[in-house]
Enzyme design. Sequence first.
Site, PDB file in Angstrom:
ATOM      1  CE  LYS A 191     -22.796   8.430 173.419  1.00  0.00           C
ATOM      2  NZ  LYS A 191     -23.094   7.336 172.506  1.00  0.00           N
ATOM      3  CG  MET A 223     -29.133   2.422 168.703  1.00  0.00           C
ATOM      4  SD  MET A 223     -27.596   2.971 167.992  1.00  0.00           S
ATOM      5  CE  MET A 223     -27.451   1.942 166.543  1.00  0.00           C
ATOM      6  CG  ASP A 271     -20.370  -0.048 174.742  1.00  0.00           C
ATOM      7  OD1 ASP A 271     -19.917   1.024 174.351  1.00  0.00           O
ATOM      8  OD2 ASP A 271     -21.361  -0.611 174.256  1.00  0.00           O
ATOM      9  N   GLY A 287     -23.712  -6.673 173.260  1.00  0.00           N
ATOM     10  CA  GLY A 287     -24.089  -7.466 172.082  1.00  0.00           C
ATOM     11  C   GLY A 287     -22.873  -7.993 171.343  1.00  0.00           C
ATOM     12  CB  ALA A 331     -29.671  -6.366 170.717  1.00  0.00           C
TER      13      ALA A 331
HETATM   14  N1  SAH Z   1     -23.466  -4.004 169.448  1.00  0.00           N
HETATM   15  C1  SAH Z   1     -24.795  -4.082 170.016  1.00  0.00           C
HETATM   16  C2  SAH Z   1     -25.712  -2.973 169.533  1.00  0.00           C
HETATM   17  C3  SAH Z   1     -25.276  -1.578 169.937  1.00  0.00           C
HETATM   18  S1  SAH Z   1     -26.433  -0.343 169.436  1.00  0.00           S
HETATM   19  C4  SAH Z   1     -25.400  -5.456 169.663  1.00  0.00           C
HETATM   20  O1  SAH Z   1     -24.841  -6.196 168.855  1.00  0.00           O
HETATM   21  O2  SAH Z   1     -26.445  -5.793 170.234  1.00  0.00           O
HETATM   22  C5  SAH Z   1     -27.435  -0.190 170.874  1.00  0.00           C
HETATM   23  C6  SAH Z   1     -28.840  -0.695 170.641  1.00  0.00           C
HETATM   24  O3  SAH Z   1     -28.883  -2.117 170.741  1.00  0.00           O
HETATM   25  C7  SAH Z   1     -29.857  -0.230 171.647  1.00  0.00           C
HETATM   26  O4  SAH Z   1     -30.306   1.088 171.376  1.00  0.00           O
HETATM   27  C8  SAH Z   1     -30.959  -1.242 171.456  1.00  0.00           C
HETATM   28  O5  SAH Z   1     -31.688  -0.984 170.290  1.00  0.00           O
HETATM   29  C9  SAH Z   1     -30.148  -2.511 171.205  1.00  0.00           C
HETATM   30  N2  SAH Z   1     -29.983  -3.312 172.434  1.00  0.00           N
HETATM   31  C10 SAH Z   1     -28.831  -3.713 172.976  1.00  0.00           C
HETATM   32  N3  SAH Z   1     -29.039  -4.474 174.068  1.00  0.00           N
HETATM   33  C11 SAH Z   1     -30.388  -4.569 174.205  1.00  0.00           C
HETATM   34  C12 SAH Z   1     -31.247  -5.230 175.139  1.00  0.00           C
HETATM   35  N4  SAH Z   1     -30.770  -5.950 176.144  1.00  0.00           N
HETATM   36  N5  SAH Z   1     -32.588  -5.102 174.964  1.00  0.00           N
HETATM   37  C13 SAH Z   1     -33.091  -4.388 173.947  1.00  0.00           C
HETATM   38  N6  SAH Z   1     -32.327  -3.739 173.043  1.00  0.00           N
HETATM   39  C14 SAH Z   1     -30.994  -3.835 173.164  1.00  0.00           C
END
Ligand code: SAH
Length: 279
Positions: A72, A185, A50, A104, A134
Amino acid sequence: MNARIDFPRSLLVGGHTGKVHLVGAGPGDPDLLTVKAARLLRDADVVVIDHLVSPQVLAQIGPQAERIHAGKQRNHHTLKQHEINALLVSLARQGRQVVRLKGGDPFVFGRGGEEMQELVAAGIEFEVVPGITAACGVSAYAGIPLTHRDFAQSCTFVTGHLKDGSAELDWAGLARPRQTVVIYMGLTALAQICAKLVEHGLPADHPAAVVQQGTTAAQRVVTGTLADLAGRVEQAGLESPALTIVGEVVKLREMLDWYGVQPAALPVPASAELSEAFA
Ligand code: SAH
């Protein structure tokens, strides 16, 4: 790519067909991988990656594994969701141990459910390995507890990726007091989100924060209020991935900020406070 042949699931599972492991990579710090995720990354035949997974986590992948970037990221071809689904099926049908690695947790705004539905339809064996989402990882490293008895009794995770304006979020629900709202996001629509929350009843001076690349060396945190957060974030030049946290709990960061803070800079409680804390 293999043509799709619909074998009965009973012929495929546990036999000559490989397996897909849908693995959560956590928010960035490789030490936040689960033991199971680290083992699967070490032993995989192929890893489908991803765009959000950090380079430090990718470094945990075994040297034997083929790496396919599906996300992406700049300089990488972007696969459409249906192409990723077909790729996972095809790799598993080659009898390989496939890791589908997601930032995440794979089931939190990660489209993991959609990919697994496709595998079920194709009769491919799979398992899901949860990761630190996250909201949990980033808030911890920013020193912001998502709940706290004095400030928030509930916590809501929402996507701020607003398709057609802002209609699809329950703004009245999100503006209820004594809760924390975590927005994934949401950077592009930040000003609009803050304005909507005020419009639906939260005070303009309600605390809020944006955390960029939380749990990594590039972590940056901007705090403010619903009135001034978007301006501050723009001024600081924060970029995605970034998480927004709205709630009274954000104030606790003043005391609980710890990540990257030198030990000498941490406040030392007076002995009376200490004995009270351990009483
Ligand atoms: N499945 C992922 C989320 C995917 S959506 C999870 O469970 O965390 C992607 C969004 O996750 C990003 O736009 C941001 O808002 C958040 N995100 C993921 N990793 C991050 C990080 N290290 N720091 C801040 N935001 C994060």
